[in-house]
Design a protein around this motif. Structure first.
Motif, mmCIF file in Angstrom:
data_model
loop_
_atom_site.group_PDB
_atom_site.id
_atom_site.type_symbol
_atom_site.label_atom_id
_atom_site.label_comp_id
_atom_site.label_asym_id
_atom_site.label_seq_id
_atom_site.Cartn_x
_atom_site.Cartn_y
_atom_site.Cartn_z
ATOM 1 N N VAL A 125 34.599 12.458 74.799
ATOM 2 C CA VAL A 125 34.173 11.360 73.929
ATOM 3 C C VAL A 125 35.313 10.994 72.984
ATOM 4 O O VAL A 125 35.921 11.861 72.348
ATOM 5 N N ASP A 126 35.592 9.708 72.898
ATOM 6 C CA ASP A 126 36.606 9.180 71.977
ATOM 7 C C ASP A 126 35.869 8.622 70.759
ATOM 8 O O ASP A 126 35.401 7.489 70.775
ATOM 9 N N LEU A 127 35.763 9.437 69.714
ATOM 10 C CA LEU A 127 34.892 9.122 68.573
ATOM 11 C C LEU A 127 35.650 8.423 67.457
ATOM 12 O O LEU A 127 36.761 8.816 67.089
ATOM 13 N N SER A 128 35.040 7.396 66.896
ATOM 14 C CA SER A 128 35.539 6.782 65.655
ATOM 15 C C SER A 128 34.374 6.703 64.683
ATOM 16 O O SER A 128 33.244 6.401 65.067
ATOM 17 N N LEU A 129 34.652 7.013 63.416
ATOM 18 C CA LEU A 129 33.609 7.109 62.394
ATOM 19 C C LEU A 129 33.941 6.183 61.236
ATOM 20 O O LEU A 129 35.001 6.294 60.621
ATOM 21 N N ASP A 130 33.033 5.267 60.944
ATOM 22 C CA ASP A 130 33.200 4.323 59.842
ATOM 23 C C ASP A 130 32.160 4.644 58.775
ATOM 24 O O ASP A 130 30.961 4.602 59.051
ATOM 25 N N LEU A 131 32.627 4.989 57.567
ATOM 26 C CA LEU A 131 31.720 5.293 56.468
ATOM 27 C C LEU A 131 31.639 4.094 55.536
ATOM 28 O O LEU A 131 32.650 3.639 55.002
ATOM 29 N N PRO A 172 29.117 12.565 79.110
ATOM 30 C CA PRO A 172 29.473 11.575 78.078
ATOM 31 C C PRO A 172 30.985 11.452 77.953
ATOM 32 O O PRO A 172 31.678 12.462 77.770
ATOM 33 N N SER A 173 31.478 10.241 78.057
ATOM 34 C CA SER A 173 32.915 10.030 77.950
ATOM 35 C C SER A 173 33.183 8.613 77.481
ATOM 36 O O SER A 173 32.336 7.727 77.603
ATOM 37 N N GLY A 174 34.361 8.413 76.927
ATOM 38 C CA GLY A 174 34.748 7.096 76.458
ATOM 39 C C GLY A 174 34.476 6.891 74.983
ATOM 40 O O GLY A 174 34.125 7.816 74.250
ATOM 41 N N ALA A 175 34.627 5.649 74.555
ATOM 42 C CA ALA A 175 34.529 5.317 73.138
ATOM 43 C C ALA A 175 33.115 5.460 72.604
ATOM 44 O O ALA A 175 32.142 5.103 73.271
ATOM 45 N N LEU A 176 33.012 6.011 71.406
ATOM 46 C CA LEU A 176 31.747 6.089 70.676
ATOM 47 C C LEU A 176 32.041 5.735 69.228
ATOM 48 O O LEU A 176 32.696 6.490 68.510
ATOM 49 N N ARG A 177 31.564 4.566 68.791
ATOM 50 C CA ARG A 177 31.852 4.065 67.448
ATOM 51 C C ARG A 177 30.604 4.228 66.577
ATOM 52 O O ARG A 177 29.569 3.646 66.868
ATOM 53 N N VAL A 178 30.754 5.027 65.515
ATOM 54 C CA VAL A 178 29.618 5.419 64.686
ATOM 55 C C VAL A 178 29.813 4.926 63.256
ATOM 56 O O VAL A 178 30.913 5.023 62.702
ATOM 57 N N SER A 179 28.746 4.432 62.660
ATOM 58 C CA SER A 179 28.750 4.048 61.248
ATOM 59 C C SER A 179 27.733 4.901 60.507
ATOM 60 O O SER A 179 26.665 5.215 61.040
ATOM 61 N N ALA A 180 28.061 5.279 59.263
ATOM 62 C CA ALA A 180 27.146 6.102 58.465
ATOM 63 C C ALA A 180 27.363 5.813 56.986
ATOM 64 O O ALA A 180 28.449 5.387 56.579
ATOM 65 N N PRO A 181 26.330 6.035 56.156
ATOM 66 C CA PRO A 181 26.510 5.898 54.701
ATOM 67 C C PRO A 181 27.601 6.852 54.211
ATOM 68 O O PRO A 181 27.757 7.963 54.735
ATOM 69 N N THR A 182 28.336 6.434 53.189
ATOM 70 C CA THR A 182 29.518 7.165 52.749
ATOM 71 C C THR A 182 29.218 8.621 52.396
ATOM 72 O O THR A 182 29.822 9.545 52.954
ATOM 73 N N SER A 183 28.303 8.859 51.468
ATOM 74 C CA SER A 183 28.036 10.230 51.017
ATOM 75 C C SER A 183 27.441 11.078 52.130
ATOM 76 O O SER A 183 27.866 12.212 52.364
ATOM 77 N N PHE A 184 26.452 10.541 52.823
ATOM 78 C CA PHE A 184 25.816 11.308 53.887
ATOM 79 C C PHE A 184 26.820 11.628 54.998
ATOM 80 O O PHE A 184 26.852 12.749 55.515
ATOM 81 N N GLY A 185 27.638 10.648 55.343
ATOM 82 C CA GLY A 185 28.631 10.873 56.384
ATOM 83 C C GLY A 185 29.630 11.944 56.000
ATOM 84 O O GLY A 185 30.014 12.781 56.829
ATOM 85 N N ARG A 186 30.033 11.941 54.737
ATOM 86 C CA ARG A 186 31.016 12.933 54.269
ATOM 87 C C ARG A 186 30.402 14.332 54.221
ATOM 88 O O ARG A 186 31.052 15.307 54.601
ATOM 89 N N LEU A 187 29.141 14.434 53.762
ATOM 90 C CA LEU A 187 28.522 15.742 53.552
ATOM 91 C C LEU A 187 27.872 16.321 54.807
ATOM 92 O O LEU A 187 27.907 17.537 55.024
ATOM 93 N N HIS A 188 27.268 15.456 55.639
ATOM 94 C CA HIS A 188 26.414 15.986 56.694
ATOM 95 C C HIS A 188 26.711 15.447 58.094
ATOM 96 O O HIS A 188 25.974 15.761 59.039
ATOM 97 N N LEU A 189 27.775 14.654 58.221
ATOM 98 C CA LEU A 189 28.181 14.201 59.547
ATOM 99 C C LEU A 189 29.590 14.698 59.880
ATOM 100 O O LEU A 189 29.792 15.377 60.895
#
Length: 300
Positions: free
Chosen positions: A120-126, A89-106
């Motif tokens: 992996v080049d990760l970006s996380l949008d809550l 696995p390599s390259g961009a990985l753009r992830v979206s998650a609910p705000t609270s769940f993302g903060r607590l469990h992601l």
């Protein structure tokens, strides 16, 4: 890579406007518009709704974008196979998650994921809103829901049990309901759209409606109000397991829970082959959250 007009269409969607795509491609906005019109005429359908202020994909444009994105992924995988990098696995990985769940469990697990998959080049949008997965801006989204649209591919990660709870101060002041109908005499707390509650108990499943004692559009505010002793709320265990464990909150009607239909999913548009980065995250989260979700271990 593909038909030049398809490349142009993908660039427009990625850039968000004709002028921005023109800057990316070093082409005038007029030429971008002309080539887009040529593609639409060739396909016999409009792909974009466009005005001076806003651009949006039509349903046909969404479908074409999803198909072209799958082709791009397949081409990249073909290149990786030739280079002997299929399983890396390599390259961009753009992830979206609910705000609270993302903060607590992601977010707390991101470091471990990147240690295993350093390329992996990760970006996380809550965000608490459902992002458009056909826009091309997000590769995979975490959703907590009972119903996943059939247009999306869903991977179940864990169950999401919900319980009725209140602060000890509230229980001391207002007493403890003994049955579901007793909730009528209590202050309920819920964000906009979260009532009625579907509750499952010894006598089956029922719907319980009411008016939130404090009106808010924020589920996080409901959580803080509950901890503050304002009323009774129906909360996900992943959100309040620590407070239940340390006594900050107590379960109300412990033999009653929220509907078991709700679960936590990783979702993405259908693709012929799941990209290695997406597959890696799904596998990692399934291992992290299972077989028993960590938020259920200490809650009581």
């Amino acid at each position: 890579m593909m038909d030049p007009d398809y490349d142009l269409f993908m660039a427009i969607v990625t850039a968000g406007s004709l002028s921005a795509a023109g800057r990316t491609l070093n082409t005038s906005p007029a030429m971008v518009s002309k080539r887009l019109l040529r593609l639409e005429n060739r396909l016999g359908t409009r792909l974009l709704h466009r005005s001076t202020r806003k651009m949006a994909l039509t349903p046909q444009g969404q479908r074409l974008h999803a198909d072209l994105k799958a082709i791009v992924v397949a081409l990249k995988e073909a290149e990786s196979r030739v280079q002997g990098q299929t399983d890396v696995p390599s390259g961009a990985l753009r992830v979206s998650a609910p705000t609270s769940f993302g903060r607590l469990h992601l977010a707390p697990h991101i470091a471990a994921f990147l240690r295993v998959h350093p390329r992996v080049d990760l970006s996380l949008d809550l965000s608490d809103g459902f992002v458009d997965l056909f826009s091309g801006d997000i590769d995979i989204a975490i959703r907590i829901t009972a119903d996943v649209p059939p247009s999306l591919t869903a991977h179940r990660l864990a169950r999401s049990a919900r319980v009725l709870c209140a602060a000890p101060d509230y229980i001391a002041a207002h007493g403890t309901p003994e049955t579901i109908p007793d909730l009528a005499a209590h202050r309920l707390l819920a964000a906009t759209g979260q009532l009625p509650w579907r509750l499952t108990g010894p006598k089956g499943t029922t719907s319980w409606d009411g008016i939130s004692h404090v009106r808010t559009n924020s589920s996080e505010v409901v959580r803080e109000l509950t901890i503050g002793g304002v009323g009774i709320a129906l909360r996900s265990l992943w959100d309040v397991n620590r407070e239940l464990a340390d006594g900050t909150l107590q379960r109300v009607l412990p033999d009653v829970s929220g509907s078991s239909d709700i679960a936590i999913y990783a979702v993405h548009p259908p693709v012929p082959t799941i990209p290695p980065t997406v597959a890696a995250l799904i596998g990692f989260l399934r291992e992290t959250y299972g077989p028993v979700p960590p938020w259920e271990v200490d809650a009581h």
